[in-house]
Design a protein around this motif. Structure first.
Motif, PDB file in Angstrom:
ATOM      1  N   PHE A 173      11.938  -9.777  -1.948  1.00  0.00           N
ATOM      2  CA  PHE A 173      11.327  -8.548  -2.471  1.00  0.00           C
ATOM      3  C   PHE A 173       9.819  -8.695  -2.595  1.00  0.00           C
ATOM      4  CE2 PHE A 173      10.051  -5.601  -5.816  1.00  0.00           C
ATOM      5  CZ  PHE A 173      10.686  -4.434  -5.415  1.00  0.00           C
ATOM      6  N   LEU A 174       9.359  -9.798  -3.181  1.00  0.00           N
ATOM      7  CA  LEU A 174       7.929  -9.965  -3.435  1.00  0.00           C
ATOM      8  C   LEU A 174       7.148 -10.169  -2.148  1.00  0.00           C
ATOM      9  CD1 LEU A 174       8.084 -12.181  -6.652  1.00  0.00           C
ATOM     10  CD2 LEU A 174       7.509  -9.757  -6.485  1.00  0.00           C
ATOM     11  N   TYR A 175       7.699 -10.960  -1.224  1.00  0.00           N
ATOM     12  CA  TYR A 175       7.015 -11.174   0.060  1.00  0.00           C
ATOM     13  C   TYR A 175       6.788  -9.849   0.771  1.00  0.00           C
ATOM     14  CZ  TYR A 175       6.487 -16.164   1.093  1.00  0.00           C
ATOM     15  OH  TYR A 175       6.047 -17.458   1.145  1.00  0.00           O
ATOM     16  N   THR A 176       7.848  -9.085   0.928  1.00  0.00           N
ATOM     17  CA  THR A 176       7.765  -7.853   1.707  1.00  0.00           C
ATOM     18  C   THR A 176       6.978  -6.769   0.962  1.00  0.00           C
ATOM     19  OG1 THR A 176       9.966  -7.273   0.867  1.00  0.00           O
ATOM     20  CG2 THR A 176       9.854  -8.248   3.041  1.00  0.00           C
ATOM     21  N   LEU A 177       7.082  -6.730  -0.359  1.00  0.00           N
ATOM     22  CA  LEU A 177       6.353  -5.718  -1.126  1.00  0.00           C
ATOM     23  C   LEU A 177       4.851  -5.987  -1.108  1.00  0.00           C
ATOM     24  CD1 LEU A 177       6.485  -3.225  -2.972  1.00  0.00           C
ATOM     25  CD2 LEU A 177       6.669  -4.799  -4.914  1.00  0.00           C
ATOM     26  N   LEU A 178       4.451  -7.242  -1.335  1.00  0.00           N
ATOM     27  CA  LEU A 178       3.030  -7.579  -1.333  1.00  0.00           C
ATOM     28  C   LEU A 178       2.416  -7.331   0.039  1.00  0.00           C
ATOM     29  CD1 LEU A 178       3.038 -10.861  -3.484  1.00  0.00           C
ATOM     30  CD2 LEU A 178       2.159  -8.609  -4.138  1.00  0.00           C
ATOM     31  N   GLY A 179       3.180  -7.643   1.095  1.00  0.00           N
ATOM     32  CA  GLY A 179       2.678  -7.397   2.442  1.00  0.00           C
ATOM     33  C   GLY A 179       2.475  -5.921   2.725  1.00  0.00           C
ATOM     34  N   SER A 180       3.242  -5.074   2.041  1.00  0.00           N
ATOM     35  CA  SER A 180       3.198  -3.643   2.320  1.00  0.00           C
ATOM     36  C   SER A 180       2.174  -2.889   1.477  1.00  0.00           C
ATOM     37  CB  SER A 180       4.582  -3.033   2.087  1.00  0.00           C
ATOM     38  OG  SER A 180       5.529  -3.589   2.972  1.00  0.00           O
ATOM     39  N   LEU A 181       1.588  -3.532   0.474  1.00  0.00           N
ATOM     40  CA  LEU A 181       0.577  -2.836  -0.327  1.00  0.00           C
ATOM     41  C   LEU A 181      -0.654  -2.502   0.506  1.00  0.00           C
ATOM     42  CD1 LEU A 181       0.759  -4.766  -3.729  1.00  0.00           C
ATOM     43  CD2 LEU A 181       1.623  -2.480  -3.201  1.00  0.00           C
ATOM     44  N   LEU A 182      -0.991  -3.388   1.435  1.00  0.00           N
ATOM     45  CA  LEU A 182      -2.168  -3.139   2.270  1.00  0.00           C
ATOM     46  C   LEU A 182      -1.963  -1.941   3.183  1.00  0.00           C
ATOM     47  CD1 LEU A 182      -3.186  -6.792   3.238  1.00  0.00           C
ATOM     48  CD2 LEU A 182      -4.329  -5.253   1.654  1.00  0.00           C
ATOM     49  N   ILE A 183      -0.743  -1.779   3.700  1.00  0.00           N
ATOM     50  CA  ILE A 183      -0.494  -0.644   4.587  1.00  0.00           C
ATOM     51  C   ILE A 183      -0.590   0.669   3.826  1.00  0.00           C
ATOM     52  CG2 ILE A 183       2.032  -0.539   4.372  1.00  0.00           C
ATOM     53  CD1 ILE A 183       2.252   0.057   7.274  1.00  0.00           C
ATOM     54  N   LEU A 184      -0.234   0.679   2.548  1.00  0.00           N
ATOM     55  CA  LEU A 184      -0.365   1.899   1.747  1.00  0.00           C
ATOM     56  C   LEU A 184      -1.836   2.273   1.595  1.00  0.00           C
ATOM     57  CD1 LEU A 184       0.801   4.122  -0.049  1.00  0.00           C
ATOM     58  CD2 LEU A 184       0.746   2.496  -1.958  1.00  0.00           C
ATOM     59  N   ILE A 187      -2.983   3.709   4.889  1.00  0.00           N
ATOM     60  CA  ILE A 187      -2.487   5.081   5.109  1.00  0.00           C
ATOM     61  C   ILE A 187      -3.321   6.081   4.324  1.00  0.00           C
ATOM     62  CG2 ILE A 187      -0.541   6.631   4.691  1.00  0.00           C
ATOM     63  CD1 ILE A 187       1.306   4.214   5.265  1.00  0.00           C
ATOM     64  N   LEU A 188      -3.670   5.740   3.084  1.00  0.00           N
ATOM     65  CA  LEU A 188      -4.501   6.642   2.278  1.00  0.00           C
ATOM     66  C   LEU A 188      -5.894   6.794   2.877  1.00  0.00           C
ATOM     67  CD1 LEU A 188      -3.450   5.513  -1.318  1.00  0.00           C
ATOM     68  CD2 LEU A 188      -2.745   7.572  -0.086  1.00  0.00           C
ATOM     69  N   LEU A 189      -6.474   5.715   3.394  1.00  0.00           N
ATOM     70  CA  LEU A 189      -7.784   5.801   4.052  1.00  0.00           C
ATOM     71  C   LEU A 189      -7.713   6.699   5.285  1.00  0.00           C
ATOM     72  CD1 LEU A 189      -8.987   2.077   3.827  1.00  0.00           C
ATOM     73  CD2 LEU A 189      -9.918   4.044   2.597  1.00  0.00           C
ATOM     74  N   ILE A 190      -6.615   6.558   6.053  1.00  0.00           N
ATOM     75  CA  ILE A 190      -6.438   7.410   7.235  1.00  0.00           C
ATOM     76  C   ILE A 190      -6.333   8.871   6.822  1.00  0.00           C
ATOM     77  CG2 ILE A 190      -4.791   8.003   9.069  1.00  0.00           C
ATOM     78  CD1 ILE A 190      -4.180   4.998   9.309  1.00  0.00           C
ATOM     79  N   TYR A 191      -5.606   9.139   5.749  1.00  0.00           N
ATOM     80  CA  TYR A 191      -5.442  10.523   5.295  1.00  0.00           C
ATOM     81  C   TYR A 191      -6.772  11.120   4.831  1.00  0.00           C
ATOM     82  CZ  TYR A 191      -4.141  14.520   2.455  1.00  0.00           C
ATOM     83  OH  TYR A 191      -4.074  15.776   1.928  1.00  0.00           O
ATOM     84  N   PHE A 192      -7.555  10.359   4.082  1.00  0.00           N
ATOM     85  CA  PHE A 192      -8.825  10.889   3.580  1.00  0.00           C
ATOM     86  C   PHE A 192      -9.832  11.112   4.709  1.00  0.00           C
ATOM     87  CE2 PHE A 192      -7.531   8.761  -0.544  1.00  0.00           C
ATOM     88  CZ  PHE A 192      -7.191   9.968  -1.137  1.00  0.00           C
ATOM     89  N   GLU A 193      -9.704  10.357   5.782  1.00  0.00           N
ATOM     90  CA  GLU A 193     -10.616  10.550   6.922  1.00  0.00           C
ATOM     91  C   GLU A 193     -10.168  11.681   7.832  1.00  0.00           C
ATOM     92  OE1 GLU A 193     -12.222   8.127  10.867  1.00  0.00           O
ATOM     93  OE2 GLU A 193     -11.724   7.031   9.038  1.00  0.00           O
ATOM     94  N   THR A 194      -8.861  11.800   8.077  1.00  0.00           N
ATOM     95  CA  THR A 194      -8.360  12.763   9.069  1.00  0.00           C
ATOM     96  C   THR A 194      -7.732  13.996   8.447  1.00  0.00           C
ATOM     97  OG1 THR A 194      -6.182  11.676   9.198  1.00  0.00           O
ATOM     98  CG2 THR A 194      -7.929  10.882  10.681  1.00  0.00           C
ATOM     99  N   GLY A 195      -7.306  13.914   7.176  1.00  0.00           N
ATOM    100  CA  GLY A 195      -6.659  15.043   6.529  1.00  0.00           C
ATOM    101  C   GLY A 195      -5.197  15.207   6.881  1.00  0.00           C
ATOM    102  N   THR A 196      -4.598  14.207   7.545  1.00  0.00           N
ATOM    103  CA  THR A 196      -3.183  14.297   7.923  1.00  0.00           C
ATOM    104  C   THR A 196      -2.588  12.897   8.054  1.00  0.00           C
ATOM    105  OG1 THR A 196      -1.620  15.165   9.579  1.00  0.00           O
ATOM    106  CG2 THR A 196      -3.694  14.299  10.400  1.00  0.00           C
ATOM    107  N   THR A 197      -1.276  12.820   7.902  1.00  0.00           N
ATOM    108  CA  THR A 197      -0.544  11.579   8.192  1.00  0.00           C
ATOM    109  C   THR A 197       0.482  11.806   9.289  1.00  0.00           C
ATOM    110  OG1 THR A 197       0.974  12.095   6.364  1.00  0.00           O
ATOM    111  CG2 THR A 197      -0.842  10.570   5.897  1.00  0.00           C
ATOM    112  N   ASN A 198       0.392  12.935   9.967  1.00  0.00           N
ATOM    113  CA  ASN A 198       1.286  13.253  11.079  1.00  0.00           C
ATOM    114  C   ASN A 198       0.849  12.459  12.306  1.00  0.00           C
ATOM    115  OD1 ASN A 198       2.419  14.538  13.427  1.00  0.00           O
ATOM    116  ND2 ASN A 198       2.951  16.270  12.128  1.00  0.00           N
TER     117      ASN A 198
END
Length: 492
Positions: A173-184, A187-198
């Motif tokens: 759980f901890l390995y996979t969760l910690l690795g996935s915090l960066l992707i979140l 994703i938020l940076l991509i959304y704020f730059e482009t206005g979409t996550t599609n």
């Protein structure tokens, strides 16, 4: 009218049909074990049949996503329930529904005390995985991607077979969760730059080079842990060793594929410059994974850890194929992902068969089993040869096409990666010889039965699919080819 509604909302039906199984089981009394198992098997088999129907309807010549559905979630603009299927996601969906059905078939006589909760968790896993493989929204993918951790964590921690199961579940759980915090964050940076996550829109966005390098690393941190790549693999052997047989099948057959799917769906088309830039790093880590995992497999004494480390070696080939940046490498990686899903799941199932009878997975206690369980020995031999990559099996065709693609990109990487073929033959034949041949070490082995009808029925579909893919891969390649060409247009 009803049929038209079903057809137009086919992906919603497929993704949420397992939730119907959860609801039915919740309202069945706990003491009605046969009824609970019967409905779980019916729901899982119907889900699998609907995914086959999806394949029948799939247009192999169509360039874009098919069966597209878009629904707003609580009028919240950031998250949309946006679904679609292409040649990449189609077979991940089918593989998920098939292996979940196999797990329910195996579970017919297992975990009687908490059987109800066990089956509910597997239905939750199936729904989350089907949604993850069919969503076209990046943020929604992350939600389903991470949501799978919760039921798997519970299955390992509660239904595991040994005393270290709590430690293994937390480690996973901890390995996979910690690795996935960066992707979140990415994703938020991509959304704020482009206005979409599609991702249909994001595929047409050109991120500047430095941003691509940073965003790619964030996605890599999550997908590399899930695959897992060396040195992010520490959680995998422990999780496999402690998980029940069905849990190991899901881990090896589907969950490890989420990382490969993420590279194909997001890392390559969204960040093509960064993918080329980091390809030497990927080649180095993948070759190390092939050689290191193969050599580590040779020294393992736990049957599950042998299969787990061999999985790391085979996934190394998958990653090399994905980052070869050509049609052959990408198609070969998809075939090997599917083939590995069949073969590794079958090998874990075979290990579970032995553990159910002899209550140990330590290799030194086994010898001469072919004398008393010959049918099991034949089936294990078939999947051992498939794991080696014998011509005519799914792993061979996947690895062969990957090497054809890889040699066009890097001759040196191809030379080093072929060492895995020799090493896989070494550990597979060594494992099979010690397990099946020789003299019996314990007299009580001979009083236990050969493979049961239930176990035979679970293994036979995997045998058939392994042979079909190895002998006639065009059945799968026809559906994959157009999607791979579309993917390459975003990369090159």
């Amino acid at each position: 009218m009803l049929w038209s509604f079903f057809h137009d909302s086919l992906l919603i039906w497929i993704n949420n049909f397992p939730l119907l199984g959860c609801i039915i089981i919740i309202f069945i009394p706990r003491n009605q074990l046969v009824l609970i198992r019967f409905f779980s098997l019916i729901i899982s088999s119907l889900t699998f049949l609907i995914t086959i129907y999806l394949w029948i309807l799939f247009d192999e010549s169509y360039f874009y996503f098919q069966f597209v559905i878009s629904k707003k979630i609580l009028n919240f603009e950031l998250i949309q329930y946006f679904l679609g299927v292409d040649g990449i996601s189609l077979f991940f969906i089918i593989l998920t529904s098939l292996l979940i059905f196999v797990c329910f078939l195996l579970n017919w006589n297992a975990n009687e005390e908490y059987n109800k909760e066990f089956l509910i968790l597997f239905f939750m896993i199936e729904s989350l995985l089907l949604n993850a493989f069919s969503t076209i929204d990046l943020l929604l993918f992350y939600i389903f991607f991470e949501g799978v951790l919760i039921p798997i964590f519970t299955i390992i921690g509660i239904f595991g077979s040994r005393t270290r199961k709590i430690r293994a579940s937390y480690q996973f759980f901890l390995y996979t969760l910690l690795g996935s915090l960066l992707i979140l964050i990415a994703i938020l940076l991509i959304y704020f730059e482009t206005g979409t996550t599609n991702i249909n829109f994001l595929y047409n966005v050109d991120f500047y080079e430095r941003k691509q390098l940073l965003l790619w690393l964030a996605f890599f941190a999550s997908f590399a842990v899930k695959v897992p790549m060396i040195p992010f693999h520490i959680w995998l052997p422990e999780a496999h060793a402690e998980a029940p047989t069905s849990g190991s099948i899901i881990l090896a057959g589907i969950l490890l594929k989420l990382g490969g799917y993420g590279f194909l769906r997001f890392s390559l088309p969204l960040f093509p410059y960064a993918s080329f830039y980091y390809s030497p790093l990927i080649y180095t880590l993948s070759i190390i994974a092939i050689i290191y995992a193969s050599l580590t497999t040779l020294r393992q004494v736990d049957l599950k850890k042998i299969v787990a480390y061999s999985s790391i070696a085979h996934i190394g080939y998958v990653i090399l194929g994905i980052f070869s940046f050509n049609v052959q490498g990408l198609e070969g990686s998809l075939l090997l992902i599917l083939g590995h899903g069949f073969v590794s799941s079958a090998l874990f199932l075979c290990v579970g068969v032995l553990y159910d009878r002899y209550k140990t997975r330590i290799l030194k206690y086994y010898s001469g089993l072919t004398t008393f369980i010959p049918l099991f020995a034949v089936l294990l031999f078939f999947f051992t040869l498939a794991n080696i990559g014998l011509p005519g099996t799914s792993n061979f065709i996947g690895e062969f096409i990957i090497l054809i693609g890889l040699i066009q990109t890097s001759v040196i990487a191809t030379i080093f990666s072929t060492s895995g073929i020799i090493l896989s033959a070494s550990y597979c034949l060594w494992f099979y010889n010690r397990l099946i041949f020789g003299n019996l070490k314990e007299n009580y082995f001979k009083f236990l039965q050969d493979i049961s009808k239930k176990e035979f029925m679970a293994l036979i579909p995997l045998v058939i699919l392994t042979l079909i893919m190895g002998l006639y891969p065009n059945i799968f390649l026809h559906s994959i080819h157009i999607t791979i060409l579309r993917l390459l247009t975003h990369i090159i």
